[in-house]
Scaffold this motif. Structure first.
Motif, mmCIF file in Angstrom:
data_model
loop_
_atom_site.group_PDB
_atom_site.id
_atom_site.type_symbol
_atom_site.label_atom_id
_atom_site.label_comp_id
_atom_site.label_asym_id
_atom_site.label_seq_id
_atom_site.Cartn_x
_atom_site.Cartn_y
_atom_site.Cartn_z
ATOM 1 N N ARG A 97 0.809 -1.215 0.000
ATOM 2 C CA ARG A 97 0.000 0.000 0.000
ATOM 3 C C ARG A 97 0.843 1.267 0.000
ATOM 4 O O ARG A 97 0.418 2.289 -0.511
ATOM 5 C CB ARG A 97 -0.935 0.004 1.215
ATOM 6 C CG ARG A 97 -1.917 -1.176 1.219
ATOM 7 C CD ARG A 97 -3.160 -0.852 1.999
ATOM 8 N NE ARG A 97 -3.726 0.425 1.598
ATOM 9 C CZ ARG A 97 -4.422 0.618 0.476
ATOM 10 N NH1 ARG A 97 -4.613 -0.376 -0.368
ATOM 11 N NH2 ARG A 97 -4.908 1.806 0.203
ATOM 12 N N ARG A 98 2.043 1.207 0.623
ATOM 13 C CA ARG A 98 2.901 2.386 0.689
ATOM 14 C C ARG A 98 4.315 2.015 0.222
ATOM 15 O O ARG A 98 5.272 2.011 0.999
ATOM 16 C CB ARG A 98 2.947 2.921 2.131
ATOM 17 C CG ARG A 98 1.646 3.544 2.612
ATOM 18 C CD ARG A 98 1.591 5.049 2.390
ATOM 19 N NE ARG A 98 2.647 5.675 3.156
ATOM 20 C CZ ARG A 98 3.684 6.342 2.633
ATOM 21 N NH1 ARG A 98 3.813 6.467 1.325
ATOM 22 N NH2 ARG A 98 4.604 6.878 3.405
ATOM 23 N N PRO A 99 4.473 1.699 -1.068
ATOM 24 C CA PRO A 99 5.762 1.183 -1.551
ATOM 25 C C PRO A 99 6.892 2.200 -1.501
ATOM 26 O O PRO A 99 8.063 1.819 -1.540
ATOM 27 C CB PRO A 99 5.454 0.765 -2.994
ATOM 28 C CG PRO A 99 4.278 1.604 -3.390
ATOM 29 C CD PRO A 99 3.467 1.746 -2.137
ATOM 30 N N THR A 100 6.588 3.487 -1.410
ATOM 31 C CA THR A 100 7.646 4.508 -1.413
ATOM 32 C C THR A 100 8.182 4.813 -0.012
ATOM 33 O O THR A 100 9.138 5.577 0.114
ATOM 34 C CB THR A 100 7.136 5.817 -2.046
ATOM 35 O OG1 THR A 100 6.018 6.301 -1.289
ATOM 36 C CG2 THR A 100 6.712 5.584 -3.497
ATOM 37 N N ALA A 101 7.577 4.238 1.023
ATOM 38 C CA ALA A 101 8.043 4.490 2.392
ATOM 39 C C ALA A 101 9.462 3.955 2.550
ATOM 40 O O ALA A 101 9.751 2.807 2.225
ATOM 41 C CB ALA A 101 7.111 3.837 3.397
ATOM 42 N N ARG A 102 10.351 4.783 3.078
ATOM 43 C CA ARG A 102 11.751 4.390 3.224
ATOM 44 C C ARG A 102 11.969 3.450 4.399
ATOM 45 O O ARG A 102 12.894 2.643 4.393
ATOM 46 C CB ARG A 102 12.630 5.628 3.361
ATOM 47 C CG ARG A 102 12.731 6.444 2.069
ATOM 48 C CD ARG A 102 13.563 7.694 2.265
ATOM 49 N NE ARG A 102 12.893 8.648 3.144
ATOM 50 C CZ ARG A 102 13.389 9.834 3.481
ATOM 51 N NH1 ARG A 102 14.576 10.202 3.035
ATOM 52 N NH2 ARG A 102 12.718 10.647 4.272
ATOM 53 N N LYS A 103 11.136 3.551 5.428
ATOM 54 C CA LYS A 103 11.244 2.667 6.582
ATOM 55 C C LYS A 103 9.861 2.509 7.203
ATOM 56 O O LYS A 103 8.932 3.278 6.914
ATOM 57 C CB LYS A 103 12.230 3.224 7.602
ATOM 58 C CG LYS A 103 11.963 4.661 8.014
ATOM 59 C CD LYS A 103 13.063 5.188 8.929
ATOM 60 C CE LYS A 103 12.795 6.641 9.330
ATOM 61 N NZ LYS A 103 13.844 7.151 10.248
#
Length: 222
Positions: free
Chosen positions: A126-132
């Motif tokens: 759902r949030r593939p761009t989250a870095r961590k």
């Protein structure tokens, strides 16, 4: 795939009782900290523990969406308590609030950040761009995106067990675990310490005071 579907309504924690939100926005904001918001998304059920919120009242709060009275857009803020108030900002993001106060009296609490409790694999879809992982629901737009909250969810009753978005009661936090400070990104009444967060949580969003851009967009006004 783990976590898919409407699979885990037995997660610990009963639904928050509506009466706990039918009070002023400040105790409502404090009560919401530590509660669990869960949402059935197309990718699976996602749940977060709320660690940062922000209170907005009605006509006596110039930063509120209800300051100038009731409209079709802000009607959910006038109650009853325990319903999602979802709106669009920046032409690209949704933000979600939970209504509070007694029916007919405007108030809501912005959901600013949460700590993931469910399958990280589903959350990363759902949030593939989250870095961590701490960034998955850090900030109101990210939280709404992770939980799949959008315009069609405006008005959902999160105290209803049949709702696709549900609010589960957490243990009330001791005062020593709660911090307060100015609200974020508002031009009016920004100095009010109506933002509440769990002390030490890595998912709490970074504080940025309001400025010219914030005054123009009023993106965090309720």
């Amino acid at each position: 795939m783990p976590g898919r579907g409407r699979s885990d309504r037995s997660r610990p924690g009963t639904l928050l009782d509506r009466s706990e939100l039918a009070v002023d926005v400040l105790p409502s904001a404090e009560r919401l900290l530590g509660c669990v918001l869960e949402s059935d998304t197309p990718d699976g059920t996602v749940a977060v523990r709320l660690v940062e919120v922000e209170a907005y009242r009605g006509r006596d709060d110039p930063a509120s969406h209800c300051y100038r009275g009731r409209t079709a857009r802000n009607a959910v803020m006038f109650g009853p308590a325990g319903h999602l108030y979802v709106y669009f900002v920046y032409g690209m993001h949704f933000c979600a609030n939970v209504s509070c106060l007694v029916d007919g009296e405007a108030g809501a609490v912005l959901l600013r950040a949460g700590e993931l409790l469910t399958d990280p694999g589903v959350a990363r879809v759902r949030r593939p761009t989250a870095r961590k992982d701490d960034d998955l629901a850090r900030g109101p737009a990210r939280l709404a995106s992770l939980l799949g909250l959008g315009r069609d969810d405006n008005g959902l009753d999160v105290t209803d067990p049949s709702s696709r978005v549900r609010l589960r009661a957490g243990e009330p936090l001791p005062p020593s675990a709660i911090r307060t400070g100015p609200r974020v990104g508002v031009a009016a009444a920004a100095e009010l310490p109506w933002r509440y967060w769990v002390d030490g949580s890595p998912a709490v969003s970074q504080y940025r005071p309001g400025g010219t851009r914030a005054r123009r967009r009023r993106d965090q006004a309720r």
